[in-house]
Design an enzyme around this catalytic site. Structure first.
Site, PDB file in Angstrom:
ATOM      1  N   GLY A 114      28.837  23.758  24.409  1.00 14.71           N
ATOM      2  CA  GLY A 114      27.676  24.508  24.869  1.00 14.71           C
ATOM      3  C   GLY A 114      28.007  25.921  25.269  1.00 14.71           C
ATOM      4  CD  GLU A 232      31.586  28.001  17.229  1.00 14.54           C
ATOM      5  OE1 GLU A 232      30.584  27.339  17.496  1.00 14.54           O
ATOM      6  OE2 GLU A 232      31.933  29.021  17.880  1.00 14.54           O
TER       7      GLU A 232
END
Length: 376
Positions: A114, A232
């Site tokens: 998150g 990522e």
């Protein structure tokens, strides 16, 4: 830096491709995740001491790319082992490593990540989710949006900001928030994009966490955050390259077989050349992705940051063009469910937008690489 894959990487690529072929485009996410776990692919980047394969992002990106090329990408590979697993392996306490890494490697636990917020996007300097101490605990408040797979994750690695006692400035820190923590709620976002993994808005309202929920050093700040953000970007590139390869393969097969006036349409340069260009663009993006992965695995975080951003940019552009050309090659058939390409028109756009937009990558390259001044 070698650009030709090792025999081990070629063997891994071949084995994962075979797994992807068995599941195909109509795959069941849970079944594929379970089989990939049993074969050791989910934790191929995690330390052997904790049940992983002892490899790095180079190996994990191969896994995701080949599954994508078979039409069955696993988005949570980007999140659970690549971001969360990497951060915990590098900066977690012994207890955190023991608790999470073996379970992430064997697929019995999942973690979401998150960072994105309604007003800040992924800009870590604008994050408003805050964390402050309350005795031996931490209290978190804030909101997150477009968080993948929260409903199937056992916990979310949340990026918050704490106050630096010396300067008073806020700095990013990472916290493990278990799914059922009081005050931690989720709301599904109604997406037109049809994906196996759903998107959520998160609310953290006076979420109380124990001291050991903090991952790493409270004062490390951006160092720990980018330990997760670089993988990522690399894995997003792998996701996009795999998707582009899947679309291109469908188009090439169709162009070989489809005949008009007794000639395969692939014999015409108006069809063949754009497909050849799409292949070249995907291969070039893969080279940059491999460079980024190897720099990251070698511990060169600065070099990996530049290369990871470039790889994500190149792969996103190549994927969109490959999908568009594939659909165009099939004409009306490209929009039918039978060929499985129409849904990729929307999905391919994600690689341009997330986890960071192509414009922000161009900002990064212009400022950090070329040394140009900022306009903001």
């Amino acid at each position: 830096m070698p650009t030709i894959e090792t025999d081990e990487h070629k063997a891994l690529r071949s084995a994962v491709a075979a797994l992807g072929k068995r599941h195909g485009r109509a795959y069941d996410r849970e079944a594929l995740w379970s089989e990939a776990a049993k074969l050791g692919y989910l934790g191929v980047n995690l330390p052997e001491a904790y049940g992983g394969g002892g490899g790095g992002i180079s190996e994990l990106s191969i896994v995701l790319e080949e599954l994508g090329a078979a039409g069955c990408p696993l988005l949570m590979l980007v999140v659970s082992p690549a971001i969360c697993g990497t951060v915990i392996a590098r900066f977690g306490t012994d207890a955190q490593k023991q608790h999470w890494l073996p379970a992430l490697a064997d697929g019995t636990r999942l973690m979401a990540f998150g960072i994105t917020e309604p007003d800040a996007g992924s800009n870590s300097h604008r994050i408003t989710t805050t964390a402050h101490r309350d005795g031996d605990n931490w209290i978190l408040n804030g909101r997150k949006v477009f968080i993948s797979g929260v409903d199937i994750a056992d916990a979310t690695l949340v990026v918050g900001r704490t106050e630096d006692a010396r300067t008073g400035r806020l700095k990013p820190c990472l916290f493990i928030v278990p799914r059922d923590t009081p005050g931690f709620t989720r709301r599904p976002i109604d997406m037109e994009l049809n994906a196996a993994e759903k998107q959520f808005e998160l609310t953290l309202d006076e979420v109380r966490l124990p001291a050991d929920a903090l991952v790493g050093d409270e004062d490390a700040g951006l160092l720990q955050l980018f330990a997760g953000l670089n993988p990522e970007r690399i894995m997003t590139a792998a996701f996009a390259i795999g998707m582009g390869r899947y679309a291109l393969a469908k188009a090439v097969e169709y162009a070989r077989d489809r005949q008009v006036w007794d000639t395969p349409i692939g014999a015409h340069q108006a069809i063949a050349h754009p497909l050849a260009q799409a292949h070249i663009d995907l291969e070039l993006a893969r080279l940059m992705m491999q460079k980024a992965a190897r720099l990251y695995d070698a511990g060169d975080d600065m070099g990996a940051g530049e290369a990871a951003n470039m790889a994500k940019y190149a792969a996103g552009e190549a994927c969109v063009k490959a999908v568009d050309q594939a659909v165009h090659t099939l004409g009306g058939n490209g929009l039918t469910r039978d060929f499985g390409l129409a849904s990729l028109i929307t999905a391919a756009r994600v690689a341009r937008i997330a986890p960071v937009s192509r414009e922000m990558i161009l900002n990064y390259v212009s400022h950090q690489t070329l040394g140009l001044p900022k306009s903001y």
